[in-house]
Scaffold this motif. Structure first.
Motif, short mmCIF file in Angstrom:
data_model
loop_
_atom_site.label_atom_id
_atom_site.label_comp_id
_atom_site.label_asym_id
_atom_site.label_seq_id
_atom_site.Cartn_x
_atom_site.Cartn_y
_atom_site.Cartn_z
N LEU A 116 0.84 -1.20 0.00
CA LEU A 116 0.00 0.00 0.00
C LEU A 116 0.88 1.25 0.00
CD1 LEU A 116 -2.68 -0.91 2.72
CD2 LEU A 116 -3.09 -0.72 0.26
N SER A 117 0.43 2.26 -0.72
CA SER A 117 1.06 3.57 -0.63
C SER A 117 0.47 4.27 0.60
CB SER A 117 0.79 4.39 -1.89
OG SER A 117 1.35 5.69 -1.77
N VAL A 118 1.33 4.65 1.55
CA VAL A 118 0.85 5.23 2.81
C VAL A 118 1.56 6.54 3.09
CG1 VAL A 118 0.25 2.98 3.81
CG2 VAL A 118 2.55 3.91 4.16
N TYR A 119 0.89 7.39 3.87
CA TYR A 119 1.48 8.65 4.31
C TYR A 119 1.98 8.47 5.74
CZ TYR A 119 -1.00 10.85 0.38
OH TYR A 119 -1.47 11.21 -0.85
N TYR A 120 3.21 8.91 5.96
CA TYR A 120 3.81 8.78 7.29
C TYR A 120 3.67 10.10 8.04
CZ TYR A 120 7.46 8.56 10.86
OH TYR A 120 8.16 8.61 12.05
N PHE A 121 3.09 10.02 9.27
CA PHE A 121 2.89 11.19 10.12
C PHE A 121 3.62 10.98 11.44
CE2 PHE A 121 -0.73 11.36 7.28
CZ PHE A 121 -0.87 12.71 7.01
N GLU A 122 4.08 12.08 12.02
CA GLU A 122 4.80 12.01 13.29
C GLU A 122 4.46 13.21 14.17
OE1 GLU A 122 9.43 12.38 14.40
OE2 GLU A 122 8.96 10.58 13.20
N GLN A 123 4.25 12.91 15.45
CA GLN A 123 3.93 13.95 16.43
C GLN A 123 4.80 13.78 17.66
OE1 GLN A 123 0.35 13.55 18.85
NE2 GLN A 123 -0.26 15.64 18.33
N THR A 124 5.34 14.87 18.17
CA THR A 124 6.13 14.84 19.40
C THR A 124 5.42 15.66 20.48
OG1 THR A 124 8.22 14.61 18.19
CG2 THR A 124 8.34 15.40 20.46
N ILE A 125 5.14 15.00 21.60
CA ILE A 125 4.60 15.69 22.76
C ILE A 125 5.75 15.83 23.76
CG2 ILE A 125 2.92 15.62 24.64
CD1 ILE A 125 1.63 15.92 21.93
N PRO A 126 6.18 17.06 24.05
CA PRO A 126 7.30 17.24 25.00
C PRO A 126 6.86 16.87 26.41
CG PRO A 126 6.33 19.35 24.43
CD PRO A 126 5.65 18.34 23.57
N TRP A 127 7.82 16.83 27.32
CA TRP A 127 7.49 16.49 28.70
C TRP A 127 6.36 17.40 29.21
CZ3 TRP A 127 8.58 12.20 31.06
CH2 TRP A 127 9.72 11.47 30.73
N THR A 128 5.29 16.77 29.64
CA THR A 128 4.09 17.49 30.06
C THR A 128 3.54 16.85 31.34
OG1 THR A 128 3.55 17.94 27.74
CG2 THR A 128 1.78 18.25 29.35
N LYS A 129 3.14 17.67 32.29
CA LYS A 129 2.51 17.15 33.50
C LYS A 129 1.11 16.68 33.16
CE LYS A 129 1.14 18.57 38.18
NZ LYS A 129 1.07 19.71 39.12
N VAL A 130 0.81 15.43 33.55
CA VAL A 130 -0.48 14.83 33.21
C VAL A 130 -1.11 14.24 34.48
CG1 VAL A 130 0.14 14.32 30.82
CG2 VAL A 130 0.61 12.63 32.60
N PRO A 131 -2.43 14.08 34.51
CA PRO A 131 -3.09 13.53 35.70
C PRO A 131 -2.82 12.04 35.86
CG PRO A 131 -4.69 13.93 33.97
CD PRO A 131 -3.40 14.52 33.49
N PHE A 132 -2.93 11.56 37.10
CA PHE A 132 -2.83 10.12 37.34
C PHE A 132 -4.10 9.43 36.84
CE2 PHE A 132 0.24 11.69 40.45
CZ PHE A 132 1.25 10.73 40.36
N PRO A 133 -3.98 8.20 36.34
CA PRO A 133 -5.19 7.47 35.94
C PRO A 133 -6.08 7.20 37.15
CG PRO A 133 -3.19 6.41 35.08
CD PRO A 133 -2.74 7.44 36.06
N LYS A 134 -7.39 7.17 36.91
CA LYS A 134 -8.31 6.89 38.01
C LYS A 134 -8.20 5.46 38.50
CE LYS A 134 -11.78 10.46 37.42
NZ LYS A 134 -13.23 10.76 37.36
N TYR A 135 -7.84 4.55 37.59
CA TYR A 135 -7.70 3.14 37.95
C TYR A 135 -6.23 2.85 38.17
CZ TYR A 135 -12.46 2.85 36.16
OH TYR A 135 -13.80 3.05 35.93
#
Length: 330
Positions: free
Chosen positions: A177-196
């Motif tokens: 298949l001919s496919v498009y390659y995408f890339e995303q970088t999320i820098p260090w970010t403070k995130v909430p703890f999971p509820k579970y």
């Protein structure tokens, strides 16, 4: 008779020529949509990963961490939202379930993702959430729109609850298949703890009360089939840390999870097979039928003109001049 046949062919030529753009620009945007009852499962693995041992609160090497991601269409919820939204809506109830090499839960994060069935743009309605917390998504998540363009898109990150650009990096060939390659970088970010949480009796609130915070960064990679907008391969270079607070006993930080997450091979194979079959249906509406009808219209027009020309035939010759009769002499 030829003249009548030519008129019929001319009418058919106009019909098919007009049908071609109507099919592509009118029918396709209305007919192509994500089904409301779709159910998909994807399994990803991070081999030779680092994982937090919650008993000792130290990071340890483990042979494998498994992430099971399910997306289940909620037909009842989508129909309820459609009554007020005035458009076709899909509601996906998702669950990202992470388990360690012993099969025990590391975390599980539920989501409700609400989007337009045709464009895949988010639809804001009651119930839109990540891990029980209301969110207002901007940008896409999980699926690209039909007929993906070679450009950057806005992509929603569920961990950080934010939207950031995901960049088009080029066209590649993957499993035929001919496919498009995408890339995303999320820098260090403070995130909430999971509820579970993985330890019984410990909640996100009790951990946060110690002053310890959770941080996250990732490099997200997708290989997207551009006709259907479906990712056929996905990877993440994922890292999480716990930082500061009384929980770490004076340590600055500890790795909670670190690994290169990849789709499992059998799920790649099944996804590619499904996409290859579905892209034919999209191409019928966007390429095969519109161009076929246009070509047929041109051929019918040419045939109609040919019949008209033959029906007229060669021009009749001018009548011969007749001389006056000679007088008769007696």
């Amino acid at each position: 008779m030829r003249r009548k046949s030519g008129l019929i062919l001319l009418a058919l030529a106009v019909f098919f020529a007009a049908l071609s753009p109507l099919l592509r620009w009118y029918a396709f945007p209305r007919l192509a949509k994500v089904p409301a009852n779709q159910y998909t499962t994807m399994v990803l693995e991070a081999k030779d990963a680092t994982l937090l041992d919650y008993d000792s609160l130290h990071a340890v090497k483990v042979p494998k961490v498994t992430i099971v991601q399910t997306l289940k269409g909620n037909v009842e919820a989508s129909e309820k939202i459609e009554r007020t939204a005035g458009r076709d809506v899909v509601v996906w109830d998702g669950l990202s379930y992470v388990q360690g090499p012993d099969g025990k839960m590391v975390s599980k994060i539920p989501e409700r993702y609400i989007f337009d069935a045709h464009t895949q743009e988010p639809v804001h309605a009651t119930g839109e959430m990540v891990d029980g917390a209301p969110v207002k998504r901007e940008g896409i998540e999980f699926k690209w729109p039909f007929l993906v363009e070679k450009r950057d898109y806005e992509y929603f990150d569920a961990q950080a609850r934010l939207t950031a650009p995901i960049h088009y990096k080029g066209t590649q060939t993957f499993r035929g298949l001919s496919v498009y390659y995408f890339e995303q970088t999320i820098p260090w970010t403070k995130v909430p703890f999971p509820k579970y949480m993985p330890v019984k009796g410990i909640t996100a609130e009790t951990v946060a009360a110690t002053g310890t915070t959770r941080w996250y960064t990732t490099v997200r990679k997708f290989w997207v089939e551009p006709v259907t907008g479906a990712p056929v391969r996905a990877e993440e270079i994922h890292q999480e840390e716990l930082r500061g607070g009384r929980l770490l006993s004076g340590r600055e930080k500890v790795t909670a999870f670190s690994g290169h997450v990849k789709m499992r091979e059998d799920y790649i194979d099944s996804t590619v097979a499904l996409v290859k079959s579905q892209r034919v249906l999209v191409l019928l509406l966007t390429s095969y039928l519109p161009w076929g009808f246009l070509t047929l219209g041109v051929l019918l027009l040419a045939l109609a003109l040919l019949l008209e020309a033959r029906g007229r035939g060669p021009a009749d010759p001018a009548p011969a001049e007749t001389s006056a009769p000679e007088p008769v002499n007696a």
